[in-house]
Enzyme design. Structure first.
Site, PDB file in Angstrom:
ATOM      1  N   LYS A 191       0.848  -1.199   0.000  1.00  0.00           N
ATOM      2  CA  LYS A 191       0.000   0.000   0.000  1.00  0.00           C
ATOM      3  C   LYS A 191       0.880   1.244   0.000  1.00  0.00           C
ATOM      4  CE  LYS A 191      -3.988  -1.832   2.579  1.00  0.00           C
ATOM      5  NZ  LYS A 191      -5.026  -1.588   1.576  1.00  0.00           N
ATOM      6  N   ASP A 214      -7.162  -2.902  10.931  1.00  0.00           N
ATOM      7  CA  ASP A 214      -7.708  -3.952  10.061  1.00  0.00           C
ATOM      8  C   ASP A 214      -8.117  -5.221  10.833  1.00  0.00           C
ATOM      9  OD1 ASP A 214      -8.543  -4.303   7.459  1.00  0.00           O
ATOM     10  OD2 ASP A 214      -6.676  -5.227   6.781  1.00  0.00           O
ATOM     11  N   ARG A 232     -10.651 -11.388   2.749  1.00  0.00           N
ATOM     12  CA  ARG A 232     -11.577 -12.419   2.277  1.00  0.00           C
ATOM     13  C   ARG A 232     -10.951 -13.814   2.359  1.00  0.00           C
ATOM     14  NH1 ARG A 232     -12.090  -9.378  -3.403  1.00  0.00           N
ATOM     15  NH2 ARG A 232     -11.808  -7.631  -1.963  1.00  0.00           N
TER      16      ARG A 232
HETATM   17  N1  BES Z   1      -7.998  -3.549   4.673  1.00  0.00           N
HETATM   18  C1  BES Z   1      -8.260  -3.182   3.334  1.00  0.00           C
HETATM   19  C2  BES Z   1      -9.582  -2.431   3.179  1.00  0.00           C
HETATM   20  C3  BES Z   1      -9.679  -1.092   3.851  1.00  0.00           C
HETATM   21  C4  BES Z   1      -9.475   0.078   3.150  1.00  0.00           C
HETATM   22  C5  BES Z   1     -10.053  -1.006   5.181  1.00  0.00           C
HETATM   23  C6  BES Z   1      -9.620   1.309   3.765  1.00  0.00           C
HETATM   24  C7  BES Z   1     -10.175   0.216   5.803  1.00  0.00           C
HETATM   25  C8  BES Z   1      -9.970   1.369   5.107  1.00  0.00           C
HETATM   26  C9  BES Z   1      -8.347  -4.440   2.445  1.00  0.00           C
HETATM   27  O1  BES Z   1      -7.573  -5.515   2.843  1.00  0.00           O
HETATM   28  C10 BES Z   1      -7.894  -4.052   1.074  1.00  0.00           C
HETATM   29  O2  BES Z   1      -6.767  -3.667   0.938  1.00  0.00           O
HETATM   30  N2  BES Z   1      -8.790  -4.160   0.107  1.00  0.00           N
HETATM   31  C11 BES Z   1      -8.507  -3.824  -1.241  1.00  0.00           C
HETATM   32  C12 BES Z   1      -9.123  -4.882  -2.132  1.00  0.00           C
HETATM   33  C13 BES Z   1      -8.756  -4.743  -3.563  1.00  0.00           C
HETATM   34  C14 BES Z   1      -7.291  -5.066  -3.776  1.00  0.00           C
HETATM   35  C15 BES Z   1      -9.625  -5.663  -4.379  1.00  0.00           C
HETATM   36  C16 BES Z   1      -9.140  -2.458  -1.521  1.00  0.00           C
HETATM   37  O3  BES Z   1     -10.248  -2.217  -1.060  1.00  0.00           O
HETATM   38  O4  BES Z   1      -8.504  -1.643  -2.165  1.00  0.00           O
HETATM   39 ZN    ZN Z   2      -5.580  -5.445   2.082  1.00  0.00          ZN
HETATM   40 ZN    ZN Z   3      -7.189  -5.623   4.899  1.00  0.00          ZN
END
Ligand code: BES
Ligand code: ZN
Ligand code: ZN
Length: 496
Positions: free
Chosen positions: A274, A285, A348
């Protein structure tokens, strides 16, 4: 944690909390003091001079005569009755403004027992300060208000006393969720998470309270086939865990629910690293795991007649030479294979393992609920104060939304459109872990749905935005971990 009391009769306290409302568009004001008779004339004159409006989240302190300080908390427009959540938030905003105070009496409208309960709950929820990690500046940060007294004509009513005990339980376990979220990943590895829950399990009464706890370590997870949890956790020096809590009531069991919570103690994105900006918020998280564990303990503390099986898959998502690579294929517990196209879609994967495991118990479930900070798309769609509910069973969803109306937490129903499912197809495995970018929250929900038995009522709660407040404090909600979902889970069980 504050003490909650209730009183009527003569007022004796350091601080008095009263409601302030606007009566018209021209700046008219009125004081709402509930069951406490006060002489408001001179107070209203000064409040007008000060430019008070009575707006929600407005807090004004004035010196008192018989009390040291009077705090006015805004309730918005004058009304015969105020929504429970308005009172909860106003009481919470007042508590937040009372850090460093010993005790305060809240005289807010409490027409009936549920209104009284909302005031007590809000006041208790606002009295939260997290200072575990302050060192040399610890003394600059005042503790939360120690004793909260609710002023009400129901003071001698035994039901009112029970509602105060309930409010205290709700606040205590919400604080557990907030503490876990606020604790940095340096101090909250998957193993540390299990130890903190084990300590809370003990103070809830442990086995005597009908609770059981067990923990699978990385070796057991590997040998038993939890490929999702292992795949996500293998890049980290802090190995993954699967935490299981069960609660069996002593009274006849009305229903059986399974709770599953996403417990990523830090989400760097893994090899799909990220951006640095904002990554620190990914210590939150594990909010889903914290919420389901604390809710289970709260349900046990309240002795509710519903059996709960709770699963918290815990892992740290890190990049390293051991980390899962894009294109790696993992096998979820039960045998489904998943091509990991994006290691940042890790929640997931750990949830899939735990959801399958949760359905493998010997007792037939009435419903399963997963709670997760799952997608950035949730925040884009609903913002930072409204969570999403997805389901395979509209009746169960309605039951839950009715519970959220009582708890005051904002949830909104979202669909799981069939046509988005094929975007999760993989050319090499049973499924890919990402699909269509558009509707990302729904695609994540559709991924999880694949792991739920068709006839089992299921709710997926995406709390990505509301779990962690990076903006200003408001109402009873502090900056940082909020504790969202706990109150609605408890409310659902209370209504079962
Ligand atoms: N933990 C993140 C989601 C998240 C984003 C939680 C902002 C709290 C605040 C999750 O694991 C993630 O990174 N999801 C990705 C999925 C994508 C790669 C399909 C996302 O939402 O960008
Ligand atoms: Zn993630
Ligand atoms: Zn996550």
């Amino acid at each position: 944690m504050s003490t909650l009391k209730i009183t009527e009769g003569a007022l004796k306290d350091e601080v008095l909390v009263l409601g302030l409302v606007s009566t018209n568009e021209k700046g008219g004001l009125a004081i709402e003091s509930g069951d406490l008779a006060i002489d408001s004339k001179s107070l209203l004159v000064s409040l007008n001079d000060m430019g008070a409006t009575g707006a929600v989240d407005e807090v004004i302190k004035v010196p008192g005569n018989s009390v040291r300080l009077i705090l006015f908390t805004g309730l918005g427009k004058k009304s015969k009755i105020y929504p429970h959540e308005t009172l909860r938030r106003a009481a919470g905003a007042a508590s937040r403004a009372l850090d460093g105070t010993n005790s305060a009496t809240f005289a807010l409208p409490t027409n009936d027992l549920l209104t009284l309960s909302a005031v007590a709950e809000g006041a208790a929820l606002g009295a939260y300060v997290f200072s575990d990690f302050r060192g040399s500046t610890k003394s600059d940060h005042k503790a939360a208000v120690k004793t909260i007294t609710v002023y009400s004509k129901f003071a001698s009513n035994p039901e009112a006393k029970a509602l105060l005990v309930r409010a205290k339980v709700i606040a205590d376990y919400t604080f557990l969720v907030r503490d876990l979220i606020n604790t940095p990943p340096s101090h909250l590895t998957p193993d540390a998470f299990t130890k903190k829950i084990a300590a809370a399990f003990k103070s809830t009464g442990g086995l005597k309270a009908g609770l059981k706890i067990s923990i699978l370590d990385e070796k057991q997870l590997k040998s038993q086939g939890f490929g999702g949890i292992i795949g996500v956790g293998q890049g980290s020096a802090n190995p993954p865990r699967l935490l299981h809590i069960s609660y069996t009531p002593k009274t006849p069991i009305k229903k059986r629910f399974a709770f599953v919570g996403k417990g990523i103690t830090f989400d760097t994105g893994g090899l799909a690293l990220k951006p640095a900006l904002g990554m620190e918020a990914m210590k939150s998280d594990m909010s889903g795991a914290a919420a389901v564990c604390a809710a289970t303990l709260a349900i046990a503390a309240l002795k509710l007649p519903v059996a709960i099986e709770t699963w918290a898959p815990l892992a740290e998502n890190m990049p390293s030479d051991k980390a899962t690579r894009p294109s790696d294929i993992i096998t979820i517990f039960g045998g489904k294979t998943v091509e990991v196209l994006n290691p940042d879609a890790e929640g997931r994967l750990v949830l899939a393992d735990a959801i399958v495991k949760a359905q493998a118990g010997k007792n037939k479930l009435d419903g399963i609920i997963d709670v997760a900070t799952l997608t950035g798309a949730q925040v884009v769609a609903l913002g930072t104060r409204t969570s999403a509910v997805m389901t395979n069973n509209e009746d169960f969803s309605h039951e839950f939304l009715a519970a959220t109306a009582r708890s005051g937490e904002q949830f909104w129903p979202m669909p799981l459109p069939e046509e988005l499912r094929e975007s999760l197809d993989s050319p090499v495995a049973d499924m890919a872990n990402i699909g269509d970018r558009n509707g990302g929250m729904l695609v994540a929900g559709l991924f999880l749905k694949e792991f739920v038995q068709q006839d089992l009522p299921w709710l997926h709660l995406d709390i990505a935005g509301p779990a962690f407040n990076t903006a200003k404090a408001h109402g009873y909600t502090p900056v940082g971990g909020t504790g969202i979902a706990l109150r609605s889970l408890v409310a659902l069980v209370e209504g079962a």
